[in-house]
Motif scaffolding. Structure first.
Motif, PDB file in Angstrom:
ATOM      1  N   TYR A 237       0.843  -1.194   0.000  1.00 20.15           N
ATOM      2  CA  TYR A 237       0.000   0.000   0.000  1.00 20.15           C
ATOM      3  C   TYR A 237       0.877   1.243   0.000  1.00 20.15           C
ATOM      4  CZ  TYR A 237       1.139   0.209   5.009  1.00 20.15           C
ATOM      5  OH  TYR A 237       1.798   0.279   6.208  1.00 20.15           O
ATOM      6  N   LYS A 238       0.246   2.367  -0.310  1.00 19.88           N
ATOM      7  CA  LYS A 238       0.915   3.668  -0.200  1.00 19.88           C
ATOM      8  C   LYS A 238       0.025   4.583   0.618  1.00 19.88           C
ATOM      9  CE  LYS A 238       3.888   3.486  -4.258  1.00 19.88           C
ATOM     10  NZ  LYS A 238       4.246   4.078  -5.557  1.00 19.88           N
ATOM     11  N   GLU A 239       0.661   5.465   1.363  1.00 23.06           N
ATOM     12  CA  GLU A 239      -0.096   6.320   2.264  1.00 23.06           C
ATOM     13  C   GLU A 239      -0.400   7.668   1.625  1.00 23.06           C
ATOM     14  OE1 GLU A 239       1.232   4.578   6.617  1.00 23.06           O
ATOM     15  OE2 GLU A 239       2.328   6.313   5.827  1.00 23.06           O
ATOM     16  N   VAL A 240      -1.460   8.281   2.132  1.00 23.84           N
ATOM     17  CA  VAL A 240      -1.906   9.566   1.595  1.00 23.84           C
ATOM     18  C   VAL A 240      -2.388  10.425   2.758  1.00 23.84           C
ATOM     19  CG1 VAL A 240      -4.167   8.555   1.097  1.00 23.84           C
ATOM     20  CG2 VAL A 240      -3.539  10.673   0.000  1.00 23.84           C
ATOM     21  N   TRP A 241      -2.037  11.720   2.712  1.00 23.17           N
ATOM     22  CA  TRP A 241      -2.464  12.665   3.744  1.00 23.17           C
ATOM     23  C   TRP A 241      -3.675  13.435   3.247  1.00 23.17           C
ATOM     24  CZ3 TRP A 241      -2.781  18.079   3.601  1.00 23.17           C
ATOM     25  CH2 TRP A 241      -3.004  18.707   4.829  1.00 23.17           C
ATOM     26  N   ILE A 242      -4.709  13.517   4.078  1.00 27.36           N
ATOM     27  CA  ILE A 242      -5.918  14.257   3.726  1.00 27.36           C
ATOM     28  C   ILE A 242      -6.143  15.322   4.794  1.00 27.36           C
ATOM     29  CG2 ILE A 242      -8.411  14.116   3.348  1.00 27.36           C
ATOM     30  CD1 ILE A 242      -7.999  11.214   2.455  1.00 27.36           C
ATOM     31  N   GLY A 243      -6.172  16.587   4.371  1.00 31.33           N
ATOM     32  CA  GLY A 243      -6.400  17.700   5.280  1.00 31.33           C
ATOM     33  C   GLY A 243      -7.687  18.417   4.937  1.00 31.33           C
ATOM     34  N   LEU A 244      -8.503  18.705   5.949  1.00 32.14           N
ATOM     35  CA  LEU A 244      -9.807  19.340   5.740  1.00 32.14           C
ATOM     36  C   LEU A 244      -9.862  20.673   6.474  1.00 32.14           C
ATOM     37  CD1 LEU A 244     -12.039  16.189   6.301  1.00 32.14           C
ATOM     38  CD2 LEU A 244     -11.623  17.307   4.116  1.00 32.14           C
ATOM     39  N   GLY A 245      -9.931  21.740   5.707  1.00 32.51           N
ATOM     40  CA  GLY A 245     -10.160  23.067   6.279  1.00 32.51           C
ATOM     41  C   GLY A 245      -9.094  23.563   7.220  1.00 32.51           C
ATOM     42  N   GLY A 246      -7.924  22.946   7.227  1.00 32.81           N
ATOM     43  CA  GLY A 246      -6.852  23.388   8.110  1.00 32.81           C
ATOM     44  C   GLY A 246      -7.017  22.985   9.558  1.00 32.81           C
ATOM     45  N   SER A 247      -8.103  22.237   9.877  1.00 27.88           N
ATOM     46  CA  SER A 247      -8.339  21.868  11.278  1.00 27.88           C
ATOM     47  C   SER A 247      -8.383  20.363  11.510  1.00 27.88           C
ATOM     48  CB  SER A 247      -9.650  22.495  11.774  1.00 27.88           C
ATOM     49  OG  SER A 247     -10.742  22.046  10.982  1.00 27.88           O
ATOM     50  N   HIS A 248      -8.713  19.591  10.485  1.00 27.10           N
ATOM     51  CA  HIS A 248      -8.789  18.137  10.617  1.00 27.10           C
ATOM     52  C   HIS A 248      -7.890  17.498   9.564  1.00 27.10           C
ATOM     53  CE1 HIS A 248     -12.318  19.412  12.809  1.00 27.10           C
ATOM     54  NE2 HIS A 248     -12.540  18.186  13.235  1.00 27.10           N
ATOM     55  N   SER A 249      -7.000  16.633   9.997  1.00 32.77           N
ATOM     56  CA  SER A 249      -6.097  15.994   9.037  1.00 32.77           C
ATOM     57  C   SER A 249      -5.608  14.670   9.593  1.00 32.77           C
ATOM     58  CB  SER A 249      -4.898  16.914   8.737  1.00 32.77           C
ATOM     59  OG  SER A 249      -4.187  17.211   9.929  1.00 32.77           O
ATOM     60  N   ALA A 250      -5.284  13.747   8.682  1.00 36.54           N
ATOM     61  CA  ALA A 250      -4.761  12.434   9.076  1.00 36.54           C
ATOM     62  C   ALA A 250      -4.135  11.774   7.856  1.00 36.54           C
ATOM     63  CB  ALA A 250      -5.869  11.557   9.650  1.00 36.54           C
ATOM     64  N   VAL A 251      -3.317  10.763   8.119  1.00 36.75           N
ATOM     65  CA  VAL A 251      -2.702   9.970   7.058  1.00 36.75           C
ATOM     66  C   VAL A 251      -3.412   8.622   6.997  1.00 36.75           C
ATOM     67  CG1 VAL A 251      -0.582   8.868   6.250  1.00 36.75           C
ATOM     68  CG2 VAL A 251      -0.478  11.109   7.353  1.00 36.75           C
ATOM     69  N   TYR A 252      -3.806   8.230   5.790  1.00 35.43           N
ATOM     70  CA  TYR A 252      -4.489   6.956   5.573  1.00 35.43           C
ATOM     71  C   TYR A 252      -3.700   6.135   4.558  1.00 35.43           C
ATOM     72  CZ  TYR A 252      -8.324   9.573   7.695  1.00 35.43           C
ATOM     73  OH  TYR A 252      -9.081  10.342   8.547  1.00 35.43           O
ATOM     74  N   ALA A 253      -4.028   4.856   4.494  1.00 31.22           N
ATOM     75  CA  ALA A 253      -3.382   3.973   3.517  1.00 31.22           C
ATOM     76  C   ALA A 253      -4.349   3.690   2.372  1.00 31.22           C
ATOM     77  CB  ALA A 253      -2.970   2.669   4.186  1.00 31.22           C
TER      78      ALA A 253
END
Length: 831
Positions: free
Chosen positions: A768-784
């Motif tokens: 797998y490869k990981e991807v960072w998702i950021g929402l509105g500058g307040s919520h963010s996380a790295v997922y696979a």
């Protein structure tokens, strides 16, 4: 009936009396209020946020009265992923995704908090006075009404302080949650069965001098009950080396090693005993004097006196509250060989906290009994140590594993730590909660980071949930997915436009399924013809606009009489019937030069150089097609074709925006956006990103070069500023340039740390490869982004794999789904 067996019954030893007004009442008249606690997700909290969480706990604990107990109980249970295959309309790829993760083990975290009011006498009880050891249970000190009222008020304040922190959510458990119902088990029943499932079976509890068993489960217990076992220093958070770099720190709570990072069935109990602070200090003053008087006989007494005085000095000078604390890890297994490994794992994780692992065999039953929800007052006092609230709270677990979104819409991603599939909504719920104000997305990742793979995965799921998808590509990234949709819908959907010499790209913008031409469709045709007729720096005059508008309106009326819709018939209409109308009206040449108009448009009429472009024989109304791919690689540098094709693409999507209310629309522009911006189409991109949110739409731009972002005003002003969802893939290639990216995208230090941790500690046995998702500058996380082999072969952009798939598809008469199944099966068999 008298119990004649040697074994005692659970009923005779059971320490709880009743549940009244959603409070647990013990047989010693202790009152407990129970909560379920939702903690922040792991790897989403910065060091400053850990400080804020710690501060919230501290404020909350301070409001509790004397002789209160805070008991935080974190459950970590190994479970296997159960695929959701019950729906009838599950697609081939969705089914393969679910089957890929079938029985995937993961660790499920559940957190409870119990606030108990006990008495002064009970707080000093030792293990030999546990309800487990007594023949009968008679309370010595019944709580008076005033004490109970004060305690309940402080509990409400505690709850409000924690919930107002914005990081943690506490939900009060009611009677059915505690005692259970016929349909589901309560928390007490779950505790005695070492399970968090709704249907549990109570089993025999077996107590021996060296071990404890519940059913077949053998328990082992590690305790932190002595100051000597603790590290010299504690902190709210610690650096997680595996996901940190020399430029960034990945943070976890101090106690995280015995939380989600400990991959076995276990319970982590954390107790805070709030005694009378003043009396505690008086007791220590007395001990210090005793040590001083005996210091001449033992150096140990001198040292103890010194440590006690330091404790007292800190308490008085900094206004710290003296409390007692205890933590323990209860782990279990039904296999003795596995239990041996678990003991070692727990010990090594405690060692990571710089604690001395102490495997406790003597007090296991007593401590298990004290861990019963509502029975914290039964805790043996000799197992606790004195400290201050601030230091004790550092031993709390402050994070949980990733949680799925509670939304019917979303995409399937994977927990980077455990590999468990997650349902993730990055569009609707964030909009409802005000986290974002638009659904637009900006995707950045260098070549080979998995951009096209992720976007394939995302748009496939959007399509299956009813969205209209329009893709602009320059690399055949979506060919496999589009062909599969085309085959599945028997040619009704999955339209793929590309240019080759043998089969040049062709449209028919004059065709509609219903033969209706509303104002939006007529405006679309006028815009297209204006683009063919005029240069960018040569806008039409007002009289020319009126003449063209009349021509289009009259032509669309003629189409209802049975004329074949195409550019050829439009050209003939203007040069014939409409010419006569203009002559009747005596329209002057300087107001509308018809000869010039026909001359400029002649290359697109039959026999002209581009006569194929707007005269497609395929009668396709793109408004009704839900998956459309425009592959522009071969014409992105063509001065004539590219602007025309671009305008058609934009008009197709704008037409969908305005004519499909209530239906989700998505336009995704891959690297083609650079060419589009160069050809004077920048205004369309600006318009799209600012307007699409009003029409339940999403505009997504994908790019791989950092310099593209830095150098392009279009990206800066329109795309980034109007994309509340930012998605970044592995950026280690741009490590030295990342400061400029961070500044441009407005990323915080926490977000920077998350992004730079991508792919740093991937599981070696999972692809797998990981991807960072950021929402509105307040919520963010790295997922696979982890998928099945079937999905892999559908999305792959590797030339050799694509070629192999196309060859096999041809052999199977175009059945791409069967070809993918065969390739995936061959790969599995080879393994």
């Amino acid at each position: 009936m008298r119990n004649k067996m040697k074994a005692a019954t659970l009923e005779s030893k059971f320490p709880l009396l009743a549940v009244e007004h959603d409070c647990i009442i013990s047989k010693d008249a202790d009152i407990t209020v129970a909560y379920k606690v939702e903690l922040p997700e792991i790897f989403t909290i910065s060091s400053d946020e850990y400080e804020a969480i710690h501060s919230a706990w501290h404020k909350a604990v301070k409001v509790l009265p004397n002789y209160s107990i805070v008991h935080k109980q974190d459950w970590f249970i190994k479970e296997n992923y159960q695929p959701d295959l019950q729906k009838e309309d599950v697609s081939f790829l969705s089914r393969s995704f679910e089957q890929h993760f079938n029985e995937r083990p993961f660790l499920n975290h559940t957190c409870y908090l119990f606030l108990t009011k006990t008495s002064k006498e009970k707080s000093r009880m030792q293990s030999n006075f546990s309800t487990l050891c007594r023949g009968n249970i008679i309370p010595k000190d019944i709580q008076d009404k005033e004490n109970i009222t004060g305690f309940m008020e402080s509990v409400e304040q505690f709850e409000r302080i924690i919930n107002d922190s914005g990081f943690i959510t506490m939900t009060r458990l009611v009677e059915d949650d505690i005692t259970g119902t016929k349909e589901k088990a309560g928390i007490v029943e779950k505790y005695f069965s070492l399970s968090q499932t709704n249907t549990t079976t109570l089993e025999d509890i077996h107590l021996k001098s060296d071990e404890m068993k519940i059913g077949d489960q053998i328990m082992c217990l590690h305790t932190l009950s002595d100051v000597e076992d603790l590290p010299g220093m504690v902190a709210t958070d610690s650096r997680y080396e595996r996901l940190s770099t020399d430029r960034s720190d990945s943070c976890l709570s101090f106690a995280a090693p015995v939380g989600v990072l400990l991959s076995c069935n276990h319970i982590y109990n954390q107790y805070l005993f709030i005694d009378n602070h003043t009396e505690n200090l008086k007791q220590f003053e007395k001990q210090a004097r005793n040590m001083h008087s005996l210091s001449r006989y033992s150096r140990a007494n001198q040292l103890n006196k010194k440590w006690i005085e330091e404790y007292l000095n800190e308490a008085h000078s900094q206004g710290l509250t003296s409390i007692r604390c205890h933590c323990n890890v209860m782990a279990w297994s039904d296999n003795r060989a596995e239990l041996k490994h678990i003991k070692n794992d727990v010990g090594s994780q405690l060692a990571l906290m710089e604690c001395k692992p102490r495997h406790n065999t003597v007090d296991t039953p007593t401590l298990f009994w004290a861990g019963i929800p509502g029975n914290a007052a039964d805790f043996p006092s000799e197992e606790s140590f004195y400290t201050f609230i601030e230091q004790a709270l550092c031993l709390f677990i402050q994070e949980t594993n990733y949680k799925s979104s509670l939304s019917p819409f979303g995409i399937k991603m994977v927990d980077r730590l455990t590999g468990k599939p997650l349902h993730l909504d990055i569009s609707d719920i964030p909009m409802e909660k005000g986290i974002i104000v638009n659904r637009n997305k900006f995707i950045l990742g260098p070549s080979g980071s998995g951009k096209s793979f992720f976007t394939n995965h995302m748009v496939r799921q959007y399509y299956e949930q009813g969205s209209h998808i329009l893709l602009v590509d320059t690399g055949n990234s979506y060919y496999g997915l589009c062909k599969m949709i085309n085959r599945k819908t028997k040619g009704e959907d999955g339209v793929y436009f590309t240019y080759t010499e043998e089969n040049p790209i062709a449209f028919n913008p004059f065709y509609t399924d219903d033969n209706l031409f509303d104002i939006e469709k007529r405006e679309s045709i006028k815009t297209l013809i204006t683009t063919l007729w005029k240069r960018d720096n040569e806008p039409p005059s007002r009289s020319e606009e009126v003449a063209l508008s009349n021509a289009v309106n009259l032509y669309t009326k003629k189409l209802k009489e049975g004329i074949e819709p195409s550019f050829n018939t439009f050209y003939e209409f203007v040069g014939g019937e409409y010419k006569g109308i203009l002559e009747e009206k005596q329209v002057r040449e300087k107001d509308f030069d018809l000869a010039n108009f026909l001359n400029v448009l002649e290359p697109y009429y039959k026999g002209g150089e581009y006569d194929y472009l707007l005269n497609s024989k395929k009668q396709i109304d793109l408004l009704s097609k839900r998956f459309i791919v425009f592959e522009l690689d071969n014409i992105k540098d063509h001065k004539i074709l590219f602007p025309i094709v671009t305008i058609i693409i934009m008009e197709v999507f704008i037409n969908k925006m305005r004519r499909l209310p209530g239906i989700r629309k998505l336009i995704l522009i891959e690297e083609a956006w650079k060419a589009i911006a160069k050809e004077g189409m920048a205004e369309y991109i600006k318009y799209l990103f600012k307007t699409v949110r009003k029409y339940f739409g999403e505009a997504i731009v994908v790019t791989q070069e950092v310099d593209d972002i830095i150098s392009s005003d279009i990206v800066k002003e329109s795309i980034i500023n109007n994309s509340d969802c930012k998605i970044l893939l592995d950026q280690r290639k741009y490590m030295n340039k990342f400061d400029s990216i961070q500044k441009l995208l407005g990323l915080s230090e926490k977000e920077k740390s998350q992004i730079l941790s991508i792919n740093l500690s991937n599981h070696p046995k999972r692809k797998y490869k990981e991807v960072w998702i950021g929402l509105g500058g307040s919520h963010s996380a790295v997922y696979a982004t982890e998928v099945s082999l079937e999905e892999y072969y559908t999305y792959t952009t590797e030339e050799s794999e694509k070629h192999e798939l196309l060859q096999l598809t041809e052999k199977l008469d175009g059945n791409i789904e069967l070809a993918i199944k065969q390739l995936a099966a061959e790969k599995r068999n080879a393994k």
